[in-house]
Design a protein around this motif. Structure first.
Motif, mmCIF file in Angstrom:
data_model
loop_
_atom_site.group_PDB
_atom_site.id
_atom_site.type_symbol
_atom_site.label_atom_id
_atom_site.label_comp_id
_atom_site.label_asym_id
_atom_site.label_seq_id
_atom_site.Cartn_x
_atom_site.Cartn_y
_atom_site.Cartn_z
ATOM 1 N N SER B 44 0.848 -1.204 0.000
ATOM 2 C CA SER B 44 0.000 0.000 0.000
ATOM 3 C C SER B 44 0.871 1.238 0.000
ATOM 4 O O SER B 44 2.066 1.181 0.279
ATOM 5 C CB SER B 44 -0.882 0.035 1.248
ATOM 6 O OG SER B 44 -1.236 -1.262 1.642
ATOM 7 N N GLU B 47 0.836 6.919 2.399
ATOM 8 C CA GLU B 47 -0.288 7.696 2.937
ATOM 9 C C GLU B 47 -1.347 6.792 3.524
ATOM 10 O O GLU B 47 -1.855 7.049 4.625
ATOM 11 C CB GLU B 47 -0.906 8.577 1.832
ATOM 12 C CG GLU B 47 -0.099 9.801 1.448
ATOM 13 C CD GLU B 47 1.070 9.457 0.544
ATOM 14 O OE1 GLU B 47 1.026 8.383 -0.083
ATOM 15 O OE2 GLU B 47 2.024 10.262 0.468
ATOM 16 N N SER B 48 -1.675 5.729 2.792
ATOM 17 C CA SER B 48 -2.744 4.882 3.324
ATOM 18 C C SER B 48 -2.273 4.114 4.550
ATOM 19 O O SER B 48 -3.041 3.860 5.478
ATOM 20 C CB SER B 48 -3.302 3.957 2.226
ATOM 21 O OG SER B 48 -2.586 2.775 2.161
ATOM 22 N N GLU B 51 -2.496 6.597 7.415
ATOM 23 C CA GLU B 51 -3.910 6.784 7.759
ATOM 24 C C GLU B 51 -4.391 5.614 8.606
ATOM 25 O O GLU B 51 -5.014 5.797 9.660
ATOM 26 C CB GLU B 51 -4.712 6.841 6.448
ATOM 27 C CG GLU B 51 -6.192 7.042 6.634
ATOM 28 C CD GLU B 51 -6.548 8.517 6.621
ATOM 29 O OE1 GLU B 51 -6.293 9.158 5.580
ATOM 30 O OE2 GLU B 51 -7.065 9.010 7.626
#
Lengths: 164, 766
Positions: B44, B47-48, B51
């Motif tokens: 991934s 950023e994800s 998050e």
């Protein structure tokens, strides 16, 4: 406030290996305790021709070497491809495990491992033919370690057979 | 109370209870692992992952807040190369939980105070940088950060403090600006301008006597070896001119801008820098090592200029990666090679430059020398198509610039290169270096090749070296390392002493007693046979000890050792080491011998200095050992006295403890004497060494001046840099004896060339 993060404390080259000396006088726990405090390294995969001077030169790069004991063929009393290196401090031995283990001496990748401590008699190979056990059964040809393994040598030229 | 009720209500009571007590530890380990691993290779996007992690941590805050705080503070301090990943994470948490953000900032301030108190200045830099990047994440308000910087810079106005103290505070502020300069200037440009002008004023006043001692090369071309604060200042100036546009740093928080700018910011509490303490150990000044520029990388991305802020950030990050992973060479190499943004820079060149920069760092590398050799080998394994070529190019450049390279750095280059070659079948294009054969053998280039070949031989054998170099290099091949014992050559049976030698050898073979051998030797004063045997089995040292009770005897035995083993420097080093350890000779005797006229022709050989430094180290370790014994005895006495106080008034116990105390006090007195005696021996050793240097150098300078000859001979360069080396390699110990050195030796009457070395050393304010 200062916390030790396990994920960042990795020092895997210094960890003890799976090998345990079968001739060790004491139980597994005692052996492991000694290994974790040891200043002595076993060095394997040496050429039979590697000298004490060469070992001293290389292993001095991680600290002052206290003594070197070259491993000998039990029968012939000649070098049979291993040795012990003892340091004055544990820290110097650890550096050797981190930075000399797995590099070359006499063009061969050598392997170092913790040793519980040299005792008289441990400088001899434990193979049936006098050298190290690993040279008894190996099938490859290694000119720096007496050529073929002992078993393979016997198979190649068994005694008492006529050749035409 | 409520916990018990829970377990009563549940079905498998016991097992449920057991699970409850082990779970928190598992969860804490999992949290630690999640936080430490974020930012690493993943399917991934970063950023994800951030998050997701922020969500997990937010959910765990009610139960694990303190643990999370501690882990985040730790990664801020220990993983500076991932700074912006973690500041983004904190930003996201702050946006979701304002109180947590506040508590984190407070925890960081507490940690900063701790690290400063414990002299952990390098880690403190990472903490301040982290705080400054939190401004970019809307966690900390810009004006309060500026206020902290202003407090730091006010240190430059302090009087009677070491320059290295003010240096550190200036360095911290400047080194944060690549990350946060833009934001701070947007909010508080007037204050920032004032700050920078104060810094400029300080830098102008700054004394830089120490610089020549720390430079790897004395030449300004092709790359000046800049003082670290000067270089950083130039980089920040350029950044400012570029309106604080910085494009290299990875900033994950930009992707979250819409979320973060909704967050409420915290103000940093006013932070007064702790005052100067006499036992503070500020970081030493440094010189920035540069060996490459944009002309060196033939194809691909261009190397950022020496005064670009990108260069600073890249070098910082690579140094941090090595600092984090130096014990794990495979991980270290992999982390270096997966540096984010590697496609835009000639990464291999940066890595090689940073590694050599550390290896050649003066006074000493941050990590043990052999680590760098092995790390470079790992890098070659991972990038076999590109890194070996860069390394060869670097080696070639280093060879070409040997004439102006510091002698200590040449020593390290010799050790690295020979060890490296021994891992690659000694393959090298020696013919490329044929120019070294046409100059005086004492010049740096032929000397370097000679020393490299000697080290290569020590790792292999003589014939190997003969085979690997072209025949034209024959003069540089070392001698075959056999002992030179004129008495052992049987064919020379007419040599005087031969018969005697046989007698002594037979006596030893027949296991004559030490007294009998001693008698024979004393009558004949023959030492060589003993030395020959000595080389292989170090026995009969009591015999030797008697023979060497006088200084004359000690010098004689060292001379004999040299005579017999002069083609085998390694053996000389081993024997000298053993003789010191068995107290047959003392350290000062070794120093006097090395500086004696007999050894003048060997004075510039590397093995001489290895023996001298090894001797000094043994002396230092000896003093430390006794000091430790004294400390331990003192601790024992203190514990004993506490026990007595707490144990009440049992008469028998009191008598026993009084006896024990008496014994301990006696022991402490004895150890105290031992420490004083050892320190006196140590001080004497340094006095002997420095005196000898001063004598030799003065003689040379006077001779040159009266003969109107240039003083800068290869011998002089070697000698003066060896003097520097003594100061640098043993600065911790020498610090204790500065008073004596200044009063007795390094007085104003000394030739200014020699005094300059001493003054440069003092300027390091170590």
């Amino acid at each position: 406030m200062s916390v030790k993060l396990n994920a960042l404390c990795s020092d895997s080259y210094v960890d003890i290996s799976q090998y345990r000396d079968q001739h060790f006088k004491g139980n597994r726990y005692e052996q492991e305790k000694l290994l974790k405090q040891s200043h002595t390294l076993y060095v394997g995969n040496l050429s039979f021709y590697t000298t004490e001077e060469q070992v001293y030169e290389l292993f001095s790069k991680s600290g002052d070497v206290k003594r070197i004991i070259i491993g000998l063929d039990k029968i012939k009393k000649t070098a049979c491809g291993f040795c012990f290196v003892e340091y004055y401090t544990r820290a110097d031995a650890e550096h050797a495990m981190r930075f000399i283990n797995g590099t070359r001496l006499d063009d061969r990748i050598i392997r170092t491992d913790w040793d519980a401590g040299f005792k008289e008699g441990r400088q001899y190979g434990r193979g049936k033919s006098g050298g190290q056990v690993r040279d008894e059964y190996r099938q490859d040809y290694d000119p720096a370690r007496g050529g073929y393994g002992k078993l393979a040598q016997q198979q190649r030229a068994p005694e008492g057979r006529n050749s035409f | 109370m409520s916990r018990r009720r829970h377990s009563d209500e549940s079905d498998g009571g016991q097992s449920h209870k057991r699970r409850r007590t082990s779970e928190p530890i598992e969860i804490e380990d999992r949290l630690e692992s999640l936080i430490c691993r974020v930012g690493e290779k993943s399917t991934s996007s970063l950023e994800s992952n951030l998050e997701g992690l922020a969500g997990v941590l937010e959910a765990d805050l009610p139960n694990y807040k303190n643990k999370i705080l501690r882990i985040l503070c730790a990664v801020a301090r220990l993983l500076p190369e991932k700074l912006t990943v973690y500041t983004t994470l904190v930003g996201l948490l702050n946006a979701r939980n304002y109180n947590f953000g506040g508590e984190f900032v407070e925890a960081m301030i507490r940690q900063l105070k701790e690290t400063l108190k414990n002299n952990l200045y390098n880690e403190a830099v990472y903490l301040v940088r982290f705080l400054s990047d939190l401004v970019n994440c809307h966690v900390i308000a810009a004006p309060s950060m500026v206020a902290m910087f202003e407090n730091f810079i006010s240190v430059t106005q302090e009087e009677d403090v070491p320059q290295v103290r003010s240096d550190w505070f200036v360095y911290v502020v400047l080194s944060c600006l690549p990350w946060v300069g833009k934001e701070l200037y947007e909010k508080k440009d007037v204050e920032m301008d004032r700050l920078l002008s104060q810094i400029e004023g300080f830098l102008k006043r700054r004394v830089k006597t120490h610089v020549p001692m720390l430079q790897v090369w004395t030449a300004e071309k092709p790359h000046p070896q800049e003082e670290y604060l000067d270089c950083l200042w130039a980089q920040i100036q350029k950044l400012k001119k570029d309106r604080w546009q910085e494009r290299h740093i990875l900033r994950p928080y930009i992707a979250f801008d819409s979320v973060l700018c909704e967050a409420l910011q915290h103000n940093l509490p006013p932070f007064t820098p702790p005052g100067h303490m006499p036992d503070a150990q500020y970081p030493m000044p440094r010189v920035i090592f540069r060996m490459f520029d944009y002309t060196d990388a033939p194809e691909g991305p261009v190397m950022p200029g020496s005064h670009s802020v990108e260069r600073f950030v890249i070098e910082e990050n690579l140094h941090c990666i090595i600092k984090s992973h130096w014990k794990e060479r495979k991980t270290c190499a992999a982390q270096l090679l997966s540096y984010p943004g590697k496609n835009k820079i000639p990464l291999n060149y940066h890595i090689v430059e940073v590694i050599f920069g550390e290896l050649f760092q003066l006074p000493s590398p941050p990590h043990i020398d052999v680590m760098y050799t092995t790390l470079l080998i790992e890098l070659c394994k991972l990038q076999p198509g590109s890194l070996p070529q860069v390394l060869a190019q670097a080696t070639e450049m280093l060879y070409m610039r040997l004439d102006t390279m510091n002698t200590t750095c040449i020593d390290r280059l010799i050790n690295w290169f020979s060890h490296h070659l021994s891992n690659f079948q000694f393959r090298w294009s020696w013919d490329d270096w044929a120019d070294c054969l046409t100059v005086d053998a004492e010049k740096p280039k032929p000397k370097f090749v000679k020393e490299v070949l000697e080290k290569c031989m020590r790792l292999s054998y003589h014939q190997r070296i003969v085979d690997i170099v072209p025949p034209t290099f024959a003069a540089l091949i070392p001698a075959e390392p056999i002992f030179y014992y004129k008495y052992a050559i049987e064919s020379n049976s007419s040599l005087p002493g031969y018969a005697v030698t046989i007698t002594v050898s037979n006596a030893i073979k027949n296991r004559a007693s030490n007294e009998e051998i001693l008698t024979i030797l004393k009558e004949l004063f023959i030492l060589p046979p003993l030395i020959f045997i000595m080389g292989k089995k170090f026995q009969f040292h009591e015999v030797l000890k008697t023979l060497t009770e006088s200084d004359e005897g000690k010098l004689h035995i060292l001379r004999v050792v040299y005579e017999v083993w002069r083609n085998h420097p390694q053996m000389i080093a081993v024997l000298v080491d053993k003789m010191i350890r068995t107290q047959i000779v003392d350290c000062a005797a070794v120093a006097n011998w090395l500086f004696s006229q007999d050894m003048a022709h060997e004075f510039t050989r590397l093995y001489i200095w290895e023996i001298l430094h090894s001797t000094i180290r043994k002396m230092n370790k000896h003093v430390q050992k006794i000091q430790k014994e004294l400390e331990e005895a003192k601790d024992k006495l203190e514990k004993q006295q506490h026990k007595k106080r707490d144990s009440g008034d049992d008469e028998d116990m009191e008598k026993n403890s009084e006896d024990e105390e008496g014994q301990l006090e006696e022991q402490i007195e004895r150890l105290q004497e031992k420490v004083e005696s050892a320190q006196s021996e140590q001080k004497n050793l340094f006095l002997v060494i420095f005196q000898r240097f001063i004598m030799m150098l003065t003689e040379h300078l006077v001779r040159c001046e009266t003969g109107s000859v240039d003083i800068s001979t290869p011998w002089y360069k070697n000698c003066i840099e060896r003097l520097q080396q003594i100061f640098l390699m043993h600065h911790v110990t020498i610090q204790q004896y500065m008073g004596t050195l200044e009063n007795l030796l390094f007085t104003a009457e000394l030739d200014h060339h020699i005094l300059a070395v001493y003054q440069q050393f003092c300027a390091l304010q170590l």
